[in-house]
Design a protein around this motif. Structure first.
Motif, mmCIF file in Angstrom:
data_model
loop_
_atom_site.group_PDB
_atom_site.id
_atom_site.type_symbol
_atom_site.label_atom_id
_atom_site.label_comp_id
_atom_site.label_asym_id
_atom_site.label_seq_id
_atom_site.Cartn_x
_atom_site.Cartn_y
_atom_site.Cartn_z
ATOM 1 N N THR A 42 0.850 -1.199 0.000
ATOM 2 C CA THR A 42 0.000 0.000 0.000
ATOM 3 C C THR A 42 0.876 1.236 0.000
ATOM 4 N N ARG A 43 0.248 2.391 -0.148
ATOM 5 C CA ARG A 43 1.025 3.649 -0.093
ATOM 6 C C ARG A 43 0.170 4.724 0.551
ATOM 7 N N VAL A 44 0.801 5.595 1.317
ATOM 8 C CA VAL A 44 0.058 6.627 2.040
ATOM 9 C C VAL A 44 -0.505 7.638 1.051
ATOM 10 N N SER A 82 5.503 4.889 -3.970
ATOM 11 C CA SER A 82 4.806 5.459 -5.126
ATOM 12 C C SER A 82 3.915 4.408 -5.781
ATOM 13 N N VAL A 83 3.038 4.883 -6.676
ATOM 14 C CA VAL A 83 2.174 3.943 -7.398
ATOM 15 C C VAL A 83 3.066 3.018 -8.240
ATOM 16 N N LYS A 84 4.141 3.601 -8.762
ATOM 17 C CA LYS A 84 5.077 2.809 -9.566
ATOM 18 C C LYS A 84 5.621 1.640 -8.743
ATOM 19 N N ALA A 100 -4.666 0.955 -2.417
ATOM 20 C CA ALA A 100 -4.437 2.345 -1.975
ATOM 21 C C ALA A 100 -5.484 3.175 -2.714
ATOM 22 N N ALA A 101 -5.024 3.998 -3.676
ATOM 23 C CA ALA A 101 -5.945 4.752 -4.545
ATOM 24 C C ALA A 101 -5.494 4.490 -5.970
ATOM 25 N N ILE A 102 -5.412 3.207 -6.315
ATOM 26 C CA ILE A 102 -4.839 2.809 -7.610
ATOM 27 C C ILE A 102 -5.918 2.846 -8.693
ATOM 28 N N SER A 103 -5.717 3.710 -9.668
ATOM 29 C CA SER A 103 -6.709 3.864 -10.739
ATOM 30 C C SER A 103 -6.650 2.686 -11.705
ATOM 31 N N ILE A 104 -7.842 2.265 -12.127
ATOM 32 C CA ILE A 104 -7.924 1.192 -13.126
ATOM 33 C C ILE A 104 -7.803 1.864 -14.495
ATOM 34 N N GLU A 107 -4.008 0.807 -19.747
ATOM 35 C CA GLU A 107 -2.591 0.432 -19.789
ATOM 36 C C GLU A 107 -2.271 -0.597 -18.721
ATOM 37 N N ARG A 108 -2.748 -0.308 -17.500
ATOM 38 C CA ARG A 108 -2.468 -1.210 -16.376
ATOM 39 C C ARG A 108 -3.212 -2.533 -16.551
ATOM 40 N N GLU A 109 -4.414 -2.460 -17.117
ATOM 41 C CA GLU A 109 -5.241 -3.653 -17.319
ATOM 42 C C GLU A 109 -4.526 -4.652 -18.242
ATOM 43 N N GLY A 263 4.297 9.694 -11.818
ATOM 44 C CA GLY A 263 3.820 8.327 -12.043
ATOM 45 C C GLY A 263 2.321 8.151 -11.891
ATOM 46 N N SER A 264 1.604 9.252 -11.589
ATOM 47 C CA SER A 264 0.156 9.139 -11.385
ATOM 48 C C SER A 264 -0.582 9.307 -12.711
ATOM 49 N N THR A 265 -1.854 8.971 -12.691
ATOM 50 C CA THR A 265 -2.662 9.128 -13.903
ATOM 51 C C THR A 265 -2.790 10.611 -14.251
ATOM 52 N N SER A 266 -2.673 11.495 -13.254
ATOM 53 C CA SER A 266 -2.729 12.938 -13.517
ATOM 54 C C SER A 266 -1.534 13.363 -14.359
ATOM 55 N N VAL A 299 -2.946 19.317 -9.960
ATOM 56 C CA VAL A 299 -3.855 18.405 -10.669
ATOM 57 C C VAL A 299 -3.634 17.021 -10.088
ATOM 58 N N TYR A 300 -4.711 16.426 -9.573
ATOM 59 C CA TYR A 300 -4.554 15.121 -8.912
ATOM 60 C C TYR A 300 -5.926 14.508 -8.673
ATOM 61 N N ASP A 301 -5.922 13.375 -7.958
ATOM 62 C CA ASP A 301 -7.159 12.648 -7.669
ATOM 63 C C ASP A 301 -8.111 13.508 -6.848
ATOM 64 N N SER A 302 -9.327 13.654 -7.363
ATOM 65 C CA SER A 302 -10.313 14.522 -6.735
ATOM 66 C C SER A 302 -10.561 14.227 -5.240
ATOM 67 N N ASN A 328 -11.939 4.877 -11.768
ATOM 68 C CA ASN A 328 -12.273 3.982 -10.658
ATOM 69 C C ASN A 328 -10.994 3.468 -10.021
ATOM 70 N N TYR A 329 -11.048 3.273 -8.723
ATOM 71 C CA TYR A 329 -9.915 2.648 -8.042
ATOM 72 C C TYR A 329 -10.227 1.165 -7.884
ATOM 73 N N GLY A 330 -9.177 0.344 -7.957
ATOM 74 C CA GLY A 330 -9.368 -1.094 -7.752
ATOM 75 C C GLY A 330 -8.219 -1.665 -6.961
HETATM 76 N N1 GLU Z 1 -4.875 7.342 -8.638
HETATM 77 C C1 GLU Z 1 -3.629 7.723 -9.156
HETATM 78 C C2 GLU Z 1 -2.989 6.595 -9.895
HETATM 79 O O1 GLU Z 1 -3.362 5.473 -9.711
HETATM 80 C C3 GLU Z 1 -2.664 8.288 -8.123
HETATM 81 C C4 GLU Z 1 -2.502 7.412 -6.950
HETATM 82 C C5 GLU Z 1 -1.358 7.789 -6.009
HETATM 83 O O2 GLU Z 1 -0.625 8.748 -6.247
HETATM 84 O O3 GLU Z 1 -1.228 7.057 -5.029
HETATM 85 O O4 GLU Z 1 -2.123 6.799 -10.673
#
Ligand code: GLU
Length: 367
Positions: A42-44, A82-84, A100-104, A107-109, A263-266, A299-302, A328-330
Motif C-alpha cells: 500500500t502507499r500513504v 509510489s504507485v510505480k 491504496a488509490a490505484i486507478s484502473i 494500460e495497467r489492465e 507516475g500518477s494518472t494525472s 492536478v490530482y485525484d479529486s 475507478n480505483y481497484g
Molecule cells: N490514482 C492515481 C494513480 O493510480 C494516483 C494514486 C497515487 O498517487 O497514489 O495513478
C-alpha cells in the motif's frame, strides 16, 4: 446380483474418491489462504491510506481489513513510496496484491488484474482561495506598495532630482525664468515643482532661457518615455496576477505553474495534453508548493484534493471546476491471480450488507 453389487461398489468407490479429492483440494486452498499471510502493498495517500504514527488507517485499509475478514485470510501490510512501486511489487510477485488509490486504466489492465471497483473518483484541479489575491481597492493598494512599484517611484524621484538641478542651473540667472530672482532653496523648490509637473505632463510654465528650453524639451521627452514604461510595467504586473488566479478548470492550465504527482494518472493526463507540470513524489509536496505560491494549481485525484481542502488546507485552497476525468480505483492483482474471485466475492458482499457504506461514511462524510 454379485455383478450388480460389484458395479455399485465400483461406482461408490469412484464417487468417494471424487469427494475426497475435492475436499482435499479445497482444504489445501483454504489452508494456503489461511496459513500464509497475504502480502499486501500500500502507499500513504489520505484519506485512502493515512499514516497514524506506526499505524495505517484510511478508507482502503479499513475496506481491505473487512475483505480479508470475509475471505478468512491473514495479511501483512507493506508500505511503498509510489504507485510505480506498488505496480512493481505486484508485477514482480513481491506482493500478492496492492490497495491504496490505484486507478484502473487500460494500460495497467494489459499487465495486471484488478478487482471490482472499490471507489469512484476522478481528476480535478486545486487552486489557492481567491481571497488570497486581493481584489478591488485592496488590489490597488497592494500594487501601490509592491516592491516593483516602489522601485519605479524611486527612479522617478531620482530623475526629478537630476532634472531639478539642471533646470535650476540653466534658469537661475534669467530674471523672468521659472527660478530666477529667488534664493537657492526657493529656486530649487520651484524647479522641483516644475520637473515633477512636467513628468506628470501638467507643467504650467516653461523655462525662458534658450538652454532651459532645450533642457525642457529633453526632459519632456524623457517624461513621456518614463510614463509609458511605468504604465506598461503596472499593467503587466496586474495581467500576470489575473492570469494566475483565473483558473476554472484544466483548460485554463496552459502557461500556469502546475504541479502533480510523479507516475500518477494525472501526470499521464497532463503530458497527453501538453500541459507543463512539475511532478513531485508526494501530493503533500504539491500542497506545500501551492500554499507557498510556488505553484498556481495542483492536478490530482479529486477525493484526495477534496479531503485536503476540507482538512489541513481548509480556507487556503479550493477546487477549481468539476472532476474532468472519471476514474475507478481497484485492488491491484497479478495477471490471472487466483485471489481475484475471492476478493471480488468478499467486496461485493460488503456492498450488499452495508459495511461498504459504513466505511465510506466514516472517511468521506461531508462536514
Ligand atoms: N490514482 C492515481 C494513480 O493510480 C494516483 C494514486 C497515487 O498517487 O497514489 O495513478
Amino acid at each position: 446380483m454379485g455383478n450388480g453389487s460389484g458395479l455399485m461398489s465400483g461406482r461408490f468407490r469412484c464417487w468417494m474418491l471424487a469427494v475426497v479429492w475435492v475436499w482435499l483440494s479445497e482444504a489445501h486452498l483454504a489452508a494456503q489462504v489461511k496459513e500464509e499471510p497475504l502480502r499486501v502493498s500500500t502507499r500513504v495517500v489520505a484519506p485512502f491510506v493515512v499514516q497514524d504514527g506506526d499505524r495505517l488507517s484510511g478508507f482502503s485499509i479499513d475496506l481491505w481489513a473487512e475483505i480479508a475478514r470475509g475471505m478468512g485470510a491473514e495479511y501483512a501490510l507493506n508500505k511503498r513510496d509510489s504507485v510505480k512501486d506498488l505496480l512493481g511489487a505486484v508485477g514482480s510477485g513481491a506482493a500478492d496484491l496492492a490497495i491504496a488509490a490505484i486507478s484502473i486504466t487500460s494500460e495497467r489492465e494489459k499487465l495486471y488484474d484488478f478487482s471490482q471497483p472499490i471507489y469512484e473518483g476522478g481528476l480535478q484541479v486545486l487552486t489557492r482561495v481567491e481571497g488570497d489575491s486581493p481584489s478591488g481597492v485592496a488590489a490597488v493598494l497592494h500594487d501601490l506598495f509592491s516592491p516593483q512599484f516602489l522601485q519605479l517611484l524611486g527612479v522617478a524621484l531620482l530623475l526629478i532630482l537630476v532634472a531639478t538641478h539642471i533646470i535650476w542651473l540653466a534658469e537661475r540667472r534669467h530674471p523672468d525664468g521659472i527660478v530666477g530672482g529667488v534664493g537657492y532653496f526657493k529656486g530649487i523648490w520651484r524647479a522641483a515643482w516644475w520637473a515633477a509637473s512636467c513628468l506628470a505632463t501638467q507643467a504650467e510654465e516653461m523655462p525662458r532661457s534658450a538652454v532651459g528650453r532645450w533642457i525642457a524639451i529633453a526632459w519632456m521627452f524623457g517624461s513621456v518615455v518614463f510614463v509609458a514604461y511605468f504604465t506598461a510595467a503596472v499593467t503587466a504586473q496586474q495581467t500576470v496576477q489575473q492570469l494566475r488566479s483565473g483558473i476554472r478548470g484544466p483548460e485554463d492550465l496552459p502557461g500556469k505553474r502546475v504541479c502533480t504527482v510523479a507516475g500518477s494518472t494525472s501526470e499521464t493526463y497532463l503530458k497527453g495534453h501538453r500541459i507543463k507540470a512539475a511532478a513531485f513524489r508526494s501530493v503533500e509536496e504539491c500542497f506545500a508548493a501551492l500554499i507557498d505560491k510556488r505553484a498556481d494549481a495542483v492536478v490530482y485525484d479529486s477525493p484526495v484534493l477534496l479531503y485536503f481542502a476540507s482538512h489541513e488546507g481548509r480556507g487556503q485552497v479550493v477546487p477549481a471546476g468539476q472532476v474532468f476525468r472519471h476514474e475507478n480505483y481497484g485492488i491491484l492483482l497479478s495477471r490471472g491471480s487466483p485471489l481475484r474471485k475471492p476478493v471480488n466475492e468478499a467486496l461485493l458482499k460488503l456492498r450488499e450488507n452495508g459495511v461498504y457504506e459504513e466505511i465510506h461514511g466514516k472517511w468521506f462524510a461531508t462536514n
